[in-house]
Design a protein around this motif. Sequence first.
Motif, PDB file in Angstrom:
ATOM      1  N   SER A  34       0.828  -1.207   0.000  1.00 22.31           N
ATOM      2  CA  SER A  34       0.000   0.000   0.000  1.00 22.31           C
ATOM      3  C   SER A  34       0.856   1.247   0.000  1.00 22.31           C
ATOM      4  O   SER A  34       1.955   1.251   0.551  1.00 22.31           O
ATOM      5  CB  SER A  34      -0.882   0.023   1.251  1.00 22.31           C
ATOM      6  N   SER A  35       0.326   2.259  -0.633  1.00 25.63           N
ATOM      7  CA  SER A  35       1.006   3.559  -0.590  1.00 25.63           C
ATOM      8  C   SER A  35      -0.089   4.604  -0.583  1.00 25.63           C
ATOM      9  O   SER A  35      -1.257   4.264  -0.775  1.00 25.63           O
ATOM     10  CB  SER A  35       1.923   3.716  -1.803  1.00 25.63           C
ATOM     11  N   PRO A  36       0.227   5.864  -0.325  1.00 24.00           N
ATOM     12  CA  PRO A  36      -0.828   6.880  -0.300  1.00 24.00           C
ATOM     13  C   PRO A  36      -1.614   6.938  -1.602  1.00 24.00           C
ATOM     14  O   PRO A  36      -2.784   7.277  -1.600  1.00 24.00           O
ATOM     15  CB  PRO A  36      -0.067   8.189  -0.072  1.00 24.00           C
ATOM     16  N   ASP A  37      -0.976   6.592  -2.729  1.00 17.47           N
ATOM     17  CA  ASP A  37      -1.647   6.757  -4.016  1.00 17.47           C
ATOM     18  C   ASP A  37      -2.317   5.493  -4.552  1.00 17.47           C
ATOM     19  O   ASP A  37      -3.138   5.571  -5.452  1.00 17.47           O
ATOM     20  CB  ASP A  37      -0.653   7.256  -5.064  1.00 17.47           C
ATOM     21  N   PHE A  38      -1.889   4.351  -4.032  1.00 21.76           N
ATOM     22  CA  PHE A  38      -2.478   3.121  -4.581  1.00 21.76           C
ATOM     23  C   PHE A  38      -2.299   1.954  -3.606  1.00 21.76           C
ATOM     24  O   PHE A  38      -1.470   2.015  -2.696  1.00 21.76           O
ATOM     25  CB  PHE A  38      -1.829   2.763  -5.921  1.00 21.76           C
ATOM     26  N   ASP A  39      -3.115   0.909  -3.829  1.00 21.25           N
ATOM     27  CA  ASP A  39      -2.856  -0.385  -3.201  1.00 21.25           C
ATOM     28  C   ASP A  39      -2.638  -1.375  -4.332  1.00 21.25           C
ATOM     29  O   ASP A  39      -3.375  -1.366  -5.311  1.00 21.25           O
ATOM     30  CB  ASP A  39      -4.068  -0.862  -2.387  1.00 21.25           C
ATOM     31  N   LEU A  40      -1.605  -2.190  -4.171  1.00 22.30           N
ATOM     32  CA  LEU A  40      -1.376  -3.226  -5.172  1.00 22.30           C
ATOM     33  C   LEU A  40      -1.636  -4.567  -4.509  1.00 22.30           C
ATOM     34  O   LEU A  40      -1.118  -4.853  -3.431  1.00 22.30           O
ATOM     35  CB  LEU A  40       0.062  -3.162  -5.694  1.00 22.30           C
ATOM     36  N   GLN A  41      -2.425  -5.354  -5.186  1.00 23.05           N
ATOM     37  CA  GLN A  41      -2.769  -6.669  -4.634  1.00 23.05           C
ATOM     38  C   GLN A  41      -2.401  -7.729  -5.658  1.00 23.05           C
ATOM     39  O   GLN A  41      -2.894  -7.707  -6.787  1.00 23.05           O
ATOM     40  CB  GLN A  41      -4.269  -6.709  -4.355  1.00 23.05           C
ATOM     41  N   LYS A  84      10.443  15.308   5.124  1.00 27.51           N
ATOM     42  CA  LYS A  84      11.198  14.057   5.180  1.00 27.51           C
ATOM     43  C   LYS A  84      10.673  13.178   6.298  1.00 27.51           C
ATOM     44  O   LYS A  84      10.507  11.972   6.139  1.00 27.51           O
ATOM     45  CB  LYS A  84      12.680  14.377   5.425  1.00 27.51           C
ATOM     46  N   GLN A  85      10.441  13.807   7.427  1.00 31.60           N
ATOM     47  CA  GLN A  85       9.956  13.107   8.614  1.00 31.60           C
ATOM     48  C   GLN A  85       8.648  12.368   8.286  1.00 31.60           C
ATOM     49  O   GLN A  85       8.488  11.193   8.594  1.00 31.60           O
ATOM     50  CB  GLN A  85       9.732  14.138   9.734  1.00 31.60           C
ATOM     51  N   ALA A  86       7.751  13.070   7.599  1.00 31.87           N
ATOM     52  CA  ALA A  86       6.463  12.478   7.227  1.00 31.87           C
ATOM     53  C   ALA A  86       6.686  11.296   6.288  1.00 31.87           C
ATOM     54  O   ALA A  86       6.055  10.239   6.416  1.00 31.87           O
ATOM     55  CB  ALA A  86       5.580  13.533   6.566  1.00 31.87           C
ATOM     56  N   GLU A  87       7.591  11.488   5.371  1.00 30.82           N
ATOM     57  CA  GLU A  87       7.898  10.452   4.387  1.00 30.82           C
ATOM     58  C   GLU A  87       8.426   9.194   5.087  1.00 30.82           C
ATOM     59  O   GLU A  87       8.031   8.071   4.776  1.00 30.82           O
ATOM     60  CB  GLU A  87       8.939  11.012   3.418  1.00 30.82           C
ATOM     61  N   TYR A  88       9.328   9.409   6.049  1.00 37.95           N
ATOM     62  CA  TYR A  88       9.893   8.284   6.804  1.00 37.95           C
ATOM     63  C   TYR A  88       8.789   7.512   7.519  1.00 37.95           C
ATOM     64  O   TYR A  88       8.761   6.287   7.520  1.00 37.95           O
ATOM     65  CB  TYR A  88      10.890   8.772   7.867  1.00 37.95           C
ATOM     66  N   GLN A  89       7.880   8.275   8.143  1.00 39.12           N
ATOM     67  CA  GLN A  89       6.795   7.659   8.898  1.00 39.12           C
ATOM     68  C   GLN A  89       5.966   6.767   7.994  1.00 39.12           C
ATOM     69  O   GLN A  89       5.605   5.641   8.357  1.00 39.12           O
ATOM     70  CB  GLN A  89       5.884   8.748   9.503  1.00 39.12           C
ATOM     71  N   GLU A  90       5.687   7.277   6.813  1.00 43.16           N
ATOM     72  CA  GLU A  90       4.886   6.543   5.851  1.00 43.16           C
ATOM     73  C   GLU A  90       5.576   5.248   5.452  1.00 43.16           C
ATOM     74  O   GLU A  90       4.985   4.181   5.428  1.00 43.16           O
ATOM     75  CB  GLU A  90       4.724   7.419   4.608  1.00 43.16           C
ATOM     76  N   GLN A  91       6.885   5.375   5.149  1.00 42.52           N
ATOM     77  CA  GLN A  91       7.649   4.196   4.735  1.00 42.52           C
ATOM     78  C   GLN A  91       7.712   3.177   5.864  1.00 42.52           C
ATOM     79  O   GLN A  91       7.642   1.973   5.625  1.00 42.52           O
ATOM     80  CB  GLN A  91       9.073   4.599   4.340  1.00 42.52           C
ATOM     81  N   LEU A 119      13.527  -5.859   8.038  1.00 40.88           N
ATOM     82  CA  LEU A 119      13.923  -5.463   9.394  1.00 40.88           C
ATOM     83  C   LEU A 119      15.042  -4.423   9.358  1.00 40.88           C
ATOM     84  O   LEU A 119      15.041  -3.461  10.117  1.00 40.88           O
ATOM     85  CB  LEU A 119      14.373  -6.692  10.192  1.00 40.88           C
ATOM     86  N   ARG A 120      15.969  -4.624   8.445  1.00 46.46           N
ATOM     87  CA  ARG A 120      17.065  -3.643   8.296  1.00 46.46           C
ATOM     88  C   ARG A 120      16.498  -2.278   7.921  1.00 46.46           C
ATOM     89  O   ARG A 120      16.895  -1.257   8.456  1.00 46.46           O
ATOM     90  CB  ARG A 120      18.039  -4.107   7.206  1.00 46.46           C
ATOM     91  N   GLU A 121      15.578  -2.301   6.976  1.00 47.30           N
ATOM     92  CA  GLU A 121      14.976  -1.054   6.525  1.00 47.30           C
ATOM     93  C   GLU A 121      14.243  -0.361   7.677  1.00 47.30           C
ATOM     94  O   GLU A 121      14.363   0.853   7.846  1.00 47.30           O
ATOM     95  CB  GLU A 121      13.999  -1.325   5.384  1.00 47.30           C
ATOM     96  N   ILE A 122      13.509  -1.167   8.452  1.00 49.37           N
ATOM     97  CA  ILE A 122      12.772  -0.600   9.581  1.00 49.37           C
ATOM     98  C   ILE A 122      13.740   0.044  10.581  1.00 49.37           C
ATOM     99  O   ILE A 122      13.537   1.178  11.028  1.00 49.37           O
ATOM    100  CB  ILE A 122      11.907  -1.685  10.274  1.00 49.37           C
TER     101      ILE A 122
END
Length: 890
Positions: A804-811, A870-877, A833-836
């Motif tokens: 999922s992303s703000p613009d779409f969901d891919l299933q 950037k902060q918002a972007e990080y939160q989303e990711q 986990l590394r990314e998180i």
Amino acid sequence: MQLEKVYEPGRFEPHWAEWWIESGIYRADAKAAKTSRVFSMVIPPPNVTGSLHIGHLFEHTMSDVAVRWHRMRGELTLWLPGTDHAGISTQMVVERQLASEGITRQQLGREEFERRVWQWKEEYGGRIQAQIRREGASVDWSRERFTLDAGLSRAVRENFVHLWMKGLVYRGEYIVNWCPRCQTALSDLETIHESVEGHLWHVRYKVSGGEETLVVATTRPETMLGDTALAVHPDDIRYRHLHGKTAILPLLNREIPIVADSMVDPKFGTGVVKVTPAHDPNDFAVAKRHKLPFIKVIGEDARMTAESGPYAGLDRFEARKRILAALEQTGELVKTEAYTVNVAKCERCRTIIEPLVSKQWFVHMKPLAEKAMEAVRQGRIRFVPDDREALFFQWMENIRDWCISRQLWWGHRIPAWHCKNCAEIIVARETPATCPRCHSTEIEQDTDVLDTWFSSGLWPFSTLGWPDRTEDLAAFYPTSLLITGFDILFFWVSRMIMLGLELTGDVPFREVHIHGLVRDADKQKMSKTKGNVIDPLVIIDKYGTDAVRIALLVSAAAGADIALKEDRMEAGRTFANKLWNASRLLFMNMERSGIDSWTPSPLEVAAESTEDAWIFERLRKATEAVNRALEIHRYHEASQTLWDFVWHEYCDWYLEVKKLRFREGSGLDAHWRAALTVYEAMLRLLHPFMPFVTEELWQRLVHGSGVHSEQPVSISLASFPVAAPSPAQQERVRLFGLLQQIVTAARELRADHKLEPKTIVDSTVYLRDAVFDEADLTAAGALAKIRIEQRSGAISDHTGLIRSSPDFDLQIHSSGAATQNGAASADSRARILREIAALEKAIGNSERQLGDATFLSKAPEKIVASLRAKQAEYQEQLAANRKLLDNLAE
Ligand SMILES: [Zn+2]
Ligand SMILES: [Zn+2]
């Protein structure tokens, strides 16, 4: 049109290097200056004895980027090459050659020796030129200069005479490293230092008018005959009462002052030192400060002079023995101790050097420095990066007079004649026949030559014909830009500024770009002794000039040093190879479509498809960024922008989509037109950075099998792209961005769940506020190996694999292909986990910054805003990644 399968720069780089010279396309026509903007540069002249090192390659590459860019912008462009006669190093090379034949220069005589050096220059001096050609430097060889050629020699004379007439040149005493055997002064570079076991002799001096005595330690008692003072440190309380008093020099019973000077180390010996200005460089400086006399007791032949009284005529070491014996007798030698002495020797003959004072020629620098500082203060010369300016001012403010005479035979002989009859000094432009004062014909030219910086300091204008008012001088002076290293900022750059202002009344260049050093992969300075030197000719042979150029350029932040790694050059070649393969694909399809050559068209071609709209916009952005970066000498930014554009945007995305279009076969013509339009512009953008491969490809593209007369003969004469003023087709650009995100999401899902690479799986994309046309949907599906159905809104049925992303969901519907591979791999979990972890860290950092009141009050609004975004972007990711992890767990 076929392109060879493999990118092999060796096949075409030497060809173009030669052709660029033969075709004369880089010859600048001074007449055109009346109707055109002008851009001119001079190459910092390498030593004629030199060979190319990595620093040259770096410097010349940046300069070439600047020059080619200006030329392609339609400006009249001159880049003037040449070499420096390099007095000392060239003389040494030839002397070594003579030594192997068993001859000295003295045996040959001055005239014959000079002839031999010229002969050497003709034979071996061309090496550096050949190497500059191999770099692809687009210099004007028809204007090549040498600091000793006739025109430049005349400029040097004019300079000397001018400064003499203005009272800025004078003769004075100066301390030099003298080799009594070679009979010459040596630069510090020509001396070697050795530690030898010697002695420290302690000698007693009597303070005048009393019983007090002082003990002074010396390693060279023979020089004491030339003492003109004793010195103590001004803060040394033991000797405060002696300030202003005098002492008696033993043996000669001369009265000498006691001075206070902070050069004295209170911890050395007794804290009292002798001052022998004529035979020690430190003492020379002390004497200048305290206006002490110089008494030269050792001569050029290393024998004691008449000034040394009873010791006159003795060899310096014989004199030492006798002086020690005499001091012993009078009881003035208090103590003798063993001591390790640092001795300077002549590099060539190992004779111990005698520092001595001799008559030298000087330039009075203060008035010249004032003018130079004024010009920089007024902004008539700009330093890049500008923090170098402070250092320039510091140097200029503390400048000392410049000793310009050298006791060498190779160089510009000083245009001064001495009358043997009346001792008159005649300084003249033309060789005089008689002494103007006494009319004697017994006149002799000064035997010294001028410091090489005295001629290279005139380089930006002497090369253009000064002192004559030539067409070249009018057209190309002041030069626009100088790109050079930090190490010669003082020696060379500041002298050009001072002499340029003094002699031409104008600055020699408007901007100076100071680049950093090229270091090895571990940031160590390259040196022969460390064995970490990268030979540019070796790596050029290995990777090709273009690859090395781009590797150097992307590594170099403005003014900063480069840590050059071999894998950068490897990457440079891979980059060139990527471009080559893309070209192959395009050229093959051109042939298939029966097109032989391509006429460049304006960039504002109507975009026929989503990917065209997107790539035109990316090209517009890249063009804008490259032009802006070059404007402010950010060569690394410009090259990095192009690297990303060519590799990641044009090749990795755009061409991948276009390949599908070509396969579909419909509307081929429009697809071609767009792909080639962008490709051709991309070659022109890239040309200043990678001139060879772009010339090779452009020639084939534009001129095909014949030369099309309406096109320039070389890409380097074609126009540099300029960005269209406004972005086009915003909506289509946005759609392609979305398409990229969906493809990336699908690829990641497939990888995370280890779906069979070849299996096409069904999927649904839920779009918030976009609709793809059928062609785009098919393209996205083909890139990610999925069959896509599009719906609007948000996902409701949470089965299968979801991103999922703000613009779409891919299933991805996991029934079928996915289920048997559904288990998450340990690799994917680890990656997520590394990314998180990384995201959490980044969020923590920016939270800390955003919570810092002082930071918030001081930081520009723009910075704070971008930090918040950037902060918002990080939160989303982070949220997306957590969801992904949950999905994996199921
Ligand atoms: Zn010597
Ligand atoms: Zn005379």
